[in-house]
Design a protein around this motif. Structure first.
Motif, PDB file in Angstrom:
ATOM      1  N   ASP A 273       0.968  -1.313  -0.081  1.00  0.00           N
ATOM      2  CA  ASP A 273       0.327   0.182   0.331  1.00  0.00           C
ATOM      3  C   ASP A 273       1.009   0.995   0.064  1.00  0.00           C
ATOM      4  O   ASP A 273       1.077   2.081   0.655  1.00  0.00           O
ATOM      5  N   GLY A 274       1.576   1.526  -0.968  1.00  0.00           N
ATOM      6  CA  GLY A 274       2.835   2.684  -1.173  1.00  0.00           C
ATOM      7  C   GLY A 274       3.617   2.402   0.133  1.00  0.00           C
ATOM      8  O   GLY A 274       4.492   3.642  -0.174  1.00  0.00           O
ATOM      9  N   LYS A 275       3.376   1.710   0.844  1.00  0.00           N
ATOM     10  CA  LYS A 275       5.139   1.921   2.143  1.00  0.00           C
ATOM     11  C   LYS A 275       5.596   1.056   2.532  1.00  0.00           C
ATOM     12  O   LYS A 275       5.514  -0.424   1.768  1.00  0.00           O
ATOM     13  N   SER A 276       6.880   0.692   2.766  1.00  0.00           N
ATOM     14  CA  SER A 276       8.186  -0.325   2.662  1.00  0.00           C
ATOM     15  C   SER A 276       7.999  -1.039   3.850  1.00  0.00           C
ATOM     16  O   SER A 276       7.868  -0.232   5.231  1.00  0.00           O
ATOM     17  N   VAL A 277       7.153  -2.252   4.050  1.00  0.00           N
ATOM     18  CA  VAL A 277       7.107  -3.423   5.496  1.00  0.00           C
ATOM     19  C   VAL A 277       8.435  -3.700   5.208  1.00  0.00           C
ATOM     20  O   VAL A 277       8.715  -4.013   6.986  1.00  0.00           O
ATOM     21  N   LEU A 278       9.706  -4.312   4.186  1.00  0.00           N
ATOM     22  CA  LEU A 278      10.971  -4.705   4.826  1.00  0.00           C
ATOM     23  C   LEU A 278      12.197  -3.867   3.790  1.00  0.00           C
ATOM     24  O   LEU A 278      11.684  -3.439   2.359  1.00  0.00           O
ATOM     25  N   ASN A 279      13.012  -3.974   4.352  1.00  0.00           N
ATOM     26  CA  ASN A 279      14.088  -3.212   3.006  1.00  0.00           C
ATOM     27  C   ASN A 279      15.888  -4.123   3.897  1.00  0.00           C
ATOM     28  O   ASN A 279      15.301  -4.519   4.988  1.00  0.00           O
ATOM     29  N   MET A 280      16.231  -4.108   3.050  1.00  0.00           N
ATOM     30  CA  MET A 280      17.463  -5.200   3.152  1.00  0.00           C
ATOM     31  C   MET A 280      17.816  -4.361   2.003  1.00  0.00           C
ATOM     32  O   MET A 280      18.569  -4.667   0.823  1.00  0.00           O
ATOM     33  N   LYS A 281      19.727  -4.932   2.612  1.00  0.00           N
ATOM     34  CA  LYS A 281      21.485  -4.944   2.155  1.00  0.00           C
ATOM     35  C   LYS A 281      20.408  -5.604   0.538  1.00  0.00           C
ATOM     36  O   LYS A 281      21.076  -7.340   1.148  1.00  0.00           O
ATOM     37  N   VAL A 282      21.510  -5.712  -0.870  1.00  0.00           N
ATOM     38  CA  VAL A 282      21.628  -6.777  -1.911  1.00  0.00           C
ATOM     39  C   VAL A 282      22.506  -6.172  -2.260  1.00  0.00           C
ATOM     40  O   VAL A 282      23.277  -5.312  -2.126  1.00  0.00           O
ATOM     41  N   CYS A 283      23.672  -7.537  -3.050  1.00  0.00           N
ATOM     42  CA  CYS A 283      24.313  -7.636  -3.547  1.00  0.00           C
ATOM     43  C   CYS A 283      23.999  -7.828  -5.383  1.00  0.00           C
ATOM     44  O   CYS A 283      22.920  -8.734  -5.428  1.00  0.00           O
ATOM     45  N   VAL A 284      24.253  -7.353  -6.421  1.00  0.00           N
ATOM     46  CA  VAL A 284      23.963  -7.405  -7.321  1.00  0.00           C
ATOM     47  C   VAL A 284      24.926  -7.493  -8.367  1.00  0.00           C
ATOM     48  O   VAL A 284      26.551  -7.888  -7.819  1.00  0.00           O
ATOM     49  N   GLY A 285      25.280  -7.678  -9.906  1.00  0.00           N
ATOM     50  CA  GLY A 285      25.591  -8.038 -10.739  1.00  0.00           C
ATOM     51  C   GLY A 285      26.631  -7.368 -11.065  1.00  0.00           C
ATOM     52  O   GLY A 285      26.546  -5.691 -10.487  1.00  0.00           O
ATOM     53  N   GLN A 286      27.933  -7.744 -11.035  1.00  0.00           N
ATOM     54  CA  GLN A 286      29.076  -6.804 -11.224  1.00  0.00           C
ATOM     55  C   GLN A 286      28.791  -5.908 -12.828  1.00  0.00           C
ATOM     56  O   GLN A 286      27.873  -6.434 -13.544  1.00  0.00           O
ATOM     57  N   GLY A 287      28.787  -4.594 -13.046  1.00  0.00           N
ATOM     58  CA  GLY A 287      29.075  -3.669 -14.023  1.00  0.00           C
ATOM     59  C   GLY A 287      30.094  -3.021 -14.467  1.00  0.00           C
ATOM     60  O   GLY A 287      31.397  -3.270 -13.828  1.00  0.00           O
ATOM     61  N   ARG A 288      29.915  -2.484 -15.923  1.00  0.00           N
ATOM     62  CA  ARG A 288      31.046  -2.225 -16.487  1.00  0.00           C
ATOM     63  C   ARG A 288      32.257  -0.648 -15.826  1.00  0.00           C
ATOM     64  O   ARG A 288      33.270  -0.314 -16.735  1.00  0.00           O
ATOM     65  N   ASN A 289      30.549  -0.315 -14.797  1.00  0.00           N
ATOM     66  CA  ASN A 289      30.747   1.534 -14.357  1.00  0.00           C
ATOM     67  C   ASN A 289      31.109   1.248 -12.871  1.00  0.00           C
ATOM     68  O   ASN A 289      31.118   2.045 -12.566  1.00  0.00           O
ATOM     69  N   MET A 290      32.134   0.420 -12.480  1.00  0.00           N
ATOM     70  CA  MET A 290      31.524   0.220 -11.089  1.00  0.00           C
ATOM     71  C   MET A 290      32.755   1.005 -10.378  1.00  0.00           C
ATOM     72  O   MET A 290      32.784   1.642  -9.221  1.00  0.00           O
ATOM     73  N   GLN A 291      33.416   1.423 -10.912  1.00  0.00           N
ATOM     74  CA  GLN A 291      34.816   2.578  -9.999  1.00  0.00           C
ATOM     75  C   GLN A 291      34.691   3.871 -10.560  1.00  0.00           C
ATOM     76  O   GLN A 291      34.876   5.069 -10.262  1.00  0.00           O
ATOM     77  N   ASN A 292      32.778   4.454 -11.021  1.00  0.00           N
ATOM     78  CA  ASN A 292      32.178   5.941 -11.752  1.00  0.00           C
ATOM     79  C   ASN A 292      33.512   6.238 -12.674  1.00  0.00           C
ATOM     80  O   ASN A 292      33.355   7.088 -12.702  1.00  0.00           O
ATOM     81  N   GLN A 293      34.290   5.567 -13.439  1.00  0.00           N
ATOM     82  CA  GLN A 293      34.902   6.120 -14.167  1.00  0.00           C
ATOM     83  C   GLN A 293      34.346   6.829 -15.471  1.00  0.00           C
ATOM     84  O   GLN A 293      34.950   7.973 -16.216  1.00  0.00           O
ATOM     85  N   ASN A 294      33.570   6.305 -15.365  1.00  0.00           N
ATOM     86  CA  ASN A 294      32.717   7.702 -16.627  1.00  0.00           C
ATOM     87  C   ASN A 294      31.621   8.340 -15.908  1.00  0.00           C
ATOM     88  O   ASN A 294      30.880   7.376 -15.155  1.00  0.00           O
ATOM     89  N   THR A 295      31.242   9.403 -15.569  1.00  0.00           N
ATOM     90  CA  THR A 295      29.977  10.208 -14.742  1.00  0.00           C
ATOM     91  C   THR A 295      29.197  10.659 -16.193  1.00  0.00           C
ATOM     92  O   THR A 295      29.970  11.084 -17.198  1.00  0.00           O
TER      93      THR A 295
END
Length: 513
Positions: A273-295
């Motif tokens: 109903d539009g509200k967060s009732v549970l939240n948690m940290k997650v890990c996701v897949g590795q990406g091409r811009n992980m070092q923020n080399q492109n902004t």
């Protein structure tokens, strides 16, 4: 003169011909009268008393041929006029009620949405409208036909283009992203025809303005030229522009309860109903811009096109239908070729120590240690690998299953250390959960089933246990880098997959100047 006798069988033909003539001529006169009377009524210019439908249609088609490449959705626009037998409905119905003014006024405010109003023909529409309203400006019926046709065509094109932009966005995400599997509604011909058929342009334009609180908050920040903490003014502007376009896409959850994962925020929420009732940290897949080399402010030209890193988590929506406790990991071929056979070649007991079974043609190999893994390459790999349940299983003690074409799922992990890091794009593509039992508790509720899940997650069972959800729950895996938090503060996250850059690049030429 001797009268020529008329044979009886000619009489029906003559009568039919006369009847057709009688029926046809009044129709033509009526059609001629309607366009003449209607155009004179709305313009009060006597020159339109000479209007003839067939002459107007001929001029209309010539004008449309000139403008076809300049207007958006020409096939839809053309079908609208054909369907209405080329009657100048827009001029007749909207010239004198302020609707043309409302349209050009709304288009003129597109810069408030971060879009460029100058790519719309508003000046021409205003000029043509004024010309038709001036009772003496048009002195020949030929000029009258040309003026009406231009105004009909340009108004129809601008109206549909504007309505599509604010309701659906100006970019189709499926055309710019390689791993975008989110159901996203796009404009269709029926909707566009319905837009043109509106009898009150102003009321319709009022009704389609974005009302989403997130959109309004981001829009206000953009109007105020707000600077996001930690970013330059220019990069802040670009983050907000990209966020506005994403919010216009019709891909938002609509169910009262759903699970949502935001990739760049490394977070999962269960929303009710539009509200967060549970939240948690997650890990996701590795990406091409992980070092923020492109902004968004400084990026390499090669970053303009979506070229996903193989381990990036896809954007998708689906439905969680079941869980597997003490799961078996069917190791993907991509991981097997890059990791498993390499480790096995270096350590002959690697597979046994990791509880990995080896299969060939569907049959389990009893002694995989006898295989010379140094001779196995990605090109000649003929084996499949499965990791048995256990404490070392890469999926941990439970995985949550939902249909998708990328074979990804939510799962537990034996490696908890990554949850202590700020940058958590570390997986092979699936989503690792910080609190998997908490998610199970939310989806199953308290009771015997949850007790079984909790118990089986502690006990090392040699076989997996499959349990269906009592109520299937929608899941959305999204990519949102900029939003307003509950206090109205604009948040941003680094563009770990470079998807903001791709979107911003495709928006060039459409953005406010």
């Amino acid at each position: 003169m001797i009268p020529i006798p008329i044979k009886k069988h000619f009489i029906p033909i003559i009568l039919s011909t006369c009847l057709i003539a009688l029926l046809t001529l009044p129709g033509c006169k009526k059609k001629h009268s309607v366009i003449a009377d209607e155009m004179f009524r709305v313009t009060q210019n006597p020159v339109f008393k000479k209007a003839d439908t067939s002459e107007y249609i001929a001029v209309f088609n010539k004008v449309f041929a000139r403008y076809r490449k300049k207007i958006a959705n020409p096939l839809v626009i053309e079908s609208f006029f054909k369907k209405n037998e080329y009657e100048p409905l827009l001029v007749v119905n909207h010239l004198n009620n302020g609707d043309f003014d409302a349209l050009t006024e709304y288009i003129g405010r597109l810069n408030e949405h971060g879009l460029d109003p100058s790519i719309y023909p508003t000046d021409e529409i205003k000029t043509l409208t004024a010309k038709l309203k001036d009772k003496k400006a048009i002195k020949t019926i030929e000029d009258g036909y040309e003026t009406v046709a231009k105004l009909e065509i340009l108004t129809a094109g601008a109206f549909v283009k504007y309505a599509n932009a604010v309701q659906y966005g100006v970019i189709n995400p499926k055309k710019i992203y390689s791993r975008y599997f989110m159901a996203t509604r796009r404009p269709d011909s029926l909707g566009m025809l319905a837009t043109l058929g509106n009898h009150d342009f102003k009321a319709y334009l009022d009704s389609i303005q974005p009302k989403n609180p997130q959109y309004l908050a981001i829009q206000k920040a953009y109007r105020d030229s707000a600077t996001i903490e930690g970013l330059s003014r220019e990069e802040s502007k670009r983050y907000l522009l990209v966020a506005l376009e994403r919010l216009r896409w019709r891909n938002k959850p609509y169910e009262p309860k759903y699970v949502i994962v935001n990739i760049p925020d490394y977070r999962l929420d269960v929303m009710e109903d539009g509200k967060s009732v549970l939240n948690m940290k997650v890990c996701v897949g590795q990406g091409r811009n992980m070092q923020n080399q492109n902004t968004l402010e400084h990026f390499d030209d090669t970053a303009r096109v979506d070229k996903p890193f193989p381990r990036e988590t896809p954007i998708l929506n689906s439905v969680i239908h079941s869980v597997q406790v003490n799961p078996v990991w069917n190791i993907p071929r991509s991981i097997a070729t890059k990791e498993i056979i390499v480790e096995a070649a270096e350590d002959r007991y690697y597979l046994a120590n990791k509880n990995i079974d080896v299969f060939k043609n569907g049959k389990r190999i009893a002694d995989p240690e006898t295989i010379d893994w140094s001779q196995v390459t990605p090109d000649n790999l003929e084996y499949e690998f499965k990791q048995r349940p256990g404490d070392d299983n890469s999926l941990g003690k439970i995985k949550f299953l939902f249909k998708n074409r990328s074979s990804v799922y939510l799962h537990d992990t034996p490696n908890k250390s990554a949850f202590g890091h700020a940058m958590r794009a570390v997986s092979h593509g699936c989503v690792r959960l910080g609190d998997p039992l908490g998610l199970a508790r939310n989806l199953f509720g308290e009771g015997a089933v949850l007790d079984t899940i909790a118990n089986d997650m502690v006990v090392n069972k040699p076989e997996p246990t499959n349990i269906g959800l009592p109520k299937k729950t929608p899941i959305y895996i999204t990519y949102v880098t900029c939003w307003a938090d509950e206090n109205g503060v604009i948040q941003y996250r680094p563009d770990v997959y470079g998807l903001d850059i791709v979107l911003y690049s495709h928006l060039q030429g459409l953005l406010a100047r």
